[in-house]
Design a protein around this motif. Structure first.
Motif, short mmCIF file in Angstrom:
data_model
loop_
_atom_site.label_atom_id
_atom_site.label_comp_id
_atom_site.label_asym_id
_atom_site.label_seq_id
_atom_site.Cartn_x
_atom_site.Cartn_y
_atom_site.Cartn_z
N UNK A 18 96.24 58.04 89.15
CA UNK A 18 96.13 59.45 88.78
C UNK A 18 96.01 59.56 87.28
N UNK A 19 95.12 60.44 86.84
CA UNK A 19 94.90 60.66 85.41
C UNK A 19 95.08 62.15 85.09
N UNK A 20 96.29 62.69 85.27
CA UNK A 20 96.49 64.11 84.97
C UNK A 20 96.28 64.42 83.50
N UNK A 21 95.37 65.34 83.23
CA UNK A 21 94.97 65.61 81.84
C UNK A 21 96.11 66.14 80.98
N UNK A 22 97.03 66.89 81.59
CA UNK A 22 98.02 67.59 80.79
C UNK A 22 99.29 66.78 80.55
N UNK A 23 99.33 65.50 80.96
CA UNK A 23 100.56 64.73 80.83
C UNK A 23 100.55 63.74 79.67
N UNK A 24 99.37 63.35 79.21
CA UNK A 24 99.31 62.36 78.14
C UNK A 24 99.52 60.95 78.62
N UNK A 25 99.62 60.75 79.94
CA UNK A 25 99.78 59.40 80.45
C UNK A 25 99.15 59.29 81.83
N UNK A 26 98.83 58.06 82.21
CA UNK A 26 98.29 57.81 83.54
C UNK A 26 99.41 57.33 84.46
N UNK A 27 99.25 57.60 85.73
CA UNK A 27 100.31 57.30 86.71
C UNK A 27 99.71 56.47 87.84
N UNK A 28 100.31 55.31 88.08
CA UNK A 28 99.94 54.48 89.22
C UNK A 28 100.91 54.81 90.35
N UNK A 29 100.37 55.23 91.48
CA UNK A 29 101.18 55.65 92.61
C UNK A 29 101.07 54.61 93.72
N UNK A 30 102.20 54.07 94.12
CA UNK A 30 102.25 53.10 95.21
C UNK A 30 102.86 53.78 96.42
N UNK A 31 102.09 53.84 97.50
CA UNK A 31 102.54 54.52 98.71
C UNK A 31 102.31 53.57 99.88
N UNK A 32 103.41 53.11 100.46
CA UNK A 32 103.23 52.09 101.48
C UNK A 32 104.25 52.11 102.58
N UNK A 33 104.26 51.02 103.32
CA UNK A 33 105.17 50.80 104.43
C UNK A 33 106.00 49.57 104.10
N UNK A 34 107.31 49.66 104.28
CA UNK A 34 108.15 48.49 104.04
C UNK A 34 107.66 47.34 104.90
N UNK A 35 107.38 46.18 104.29
CA UNK A 35 106.84 45.06 105.07
C UNK A 35 107.88 44.46 105.99
N UNK A 36 107.40 43.81 107.04
CA UNK A 36 108.27 43.16 108.00
C UNK A 36 108.59 41.72 107.62
N UNK A 37 107.81 41.15 106.73
CA UNK A 37 107.99 39.73 106.39
C UNK A 37 107.40 39.46 105.01
N UNK A 38 107.76 38.29 104.43
CA UNK A 38 107.21 37.80 103.16
C UNK A 38 107.35 38.83 102.05
N UNK A 39 108.56 39.32 101.86
CA UNK A 39 108.80 40.37 100.87
C UNK A 39 108.48 39.91 99.45
N UNK A 40 108.82 38.67 99.14
CA UNK A 40 108.57 38.21 97.76
C UNK A 40 107.07 38.11 97.48
N UNK A 41 106.31 37.63 98.45
CA UNK A 41 104.86 37.59 98.26
C UNK A 41 104.28 38.98 98.15
N UNK A 42 104.80 39.90 98.95
CA UNK A 42 104.37 41.30 98.90
C UNK A 42 104.63 41.88 97.51
N UNK A 43 105.82 41.65 96.98
CA UNK A 43 106.16 42.19 95.66
C UNK A 43 105.35 41.53 94.56
#
Length: 281
Positions: free
Chosen positions: A80-105
């Protein structure tokens, strides 16, 4: 992956379905930001290595044009690049994984590293003995000593099982990227439906901590509708009403907010920022 270099003072805001997301409050907050800021999808993690499809199954749905599509459970990264904030925002929206959490992270941390992000915010929601008639409790904590001191955060003191939010935040801190965890407490007796009141409370905390103007959109009206539904449930069931009254008494005697001058001034400043953000061009 899309080019994430040369972003404006980027920050990551993440939320995951599952154990960390009571009443869909955390993912609801990120979904709201994706929509309000018209965020661009830049990456979807390959779900094959991280999800048990018998636990979290793919879904069949029809798009706006009537075309049947199969959607796999996964985690998506938006910019997201909201013009009025002066900064960009990376949004992570997901599902908690069932396995291999360290590889996922590690895959998520590649995004953090490529974008040169210096702050990660993870959102969560838990069930609690909290009355729906009072403001949703929200807490912010960090394991980073400097961040805890400069933002007057609560030091992270939780011990016990954790979810993917805790693992991701811990790995960020280990690699030298400050991480903040923001959690809302959902009334456990009415947690069967999404709680926009809690999503709104989480975003208010994000706005206050990051000094990041966030458009509220239709969240306030959705929160009021949720409040009305919860009130009706309480009115229809005498046992629920009695229980809510006991929670109110406990909350009012142990957790009264202080209406200090600084708190009032801070809230007024947030109101002005939102008004400027929501004002049509």
């Amino acid at each position: 992956m899309a080019d994430l270099a040369n972003l404006r003072d980027p920050v990551v805001i993440a939320a995951f379905e599952g154990w960390n997301d009571a009443a869909e409050a955390a993912t609801g907050a990120v979904d709201h930001l994706i929509e309000e800021w018209d965020a661009e999808l830049v990456l979807a993690i390959d779900p094959e290595d991280y999800y048990d499809f018998q636990v979290k199954r793919p879904e069949v749905e029809f798009d706006d044009e009537g075309v049947r599509r199969l959607t796999w459970p996964t985690t998506r990264i938006y910019l997201a690049r909201p013009d009025d904030t002066g900064r960009d925002v990376i949004l992570i929206r997901g599902v908690e994984p069932n396995m291999r959490w360290r590889g996922f992270c590690r895959e998520l941390l590649e995004v953090v590293d490529e974008s040169n992000t210096q702050l990660v915010v993870v959102l969560g929601a838990l069930l609690a003995d909290s009355p729906h008639t009072r403001p949703i409790p929200v807490t912010a904590s960090s394991s980073d000593p400097e961040l805890t001191a400069s933002w007057s955060l609560e030091p992270s003191s939780y011990e016990g099982p954790t979810g993917i939010t805790g693992v991701f935040a811990d790995l960020c801190t280990t690699l030298g990227v400050p991480a903040v965890s923001i959690w809302s407490a959902i009334p456990h007796y009415i947690a069967g439906t999404p709680c926009p009141k809690a999503s709104l409370a989480l975003l208010s905390k994000v706005e206050a901590l990051l000094d990041l103007p966030i458009p509220e959109g239709d969240l306030p009206e959705l929160a009021r509708a949720w409040q009305r539904g919860a009130d009706e449930l309480s009115e229809e069931d005498p046992e629920v009403a009695e229980y809510v009254a006991s929670l109110e008494e406990q909350r009012d005697t142990t957790d009264l907010p202080e209406a200090t001058g600084d708190a009032i001034a801070a809230e007024f400043e947030r109101y002005l920022r939102r008004r400027n953000t929501d004002r049509p061009e």
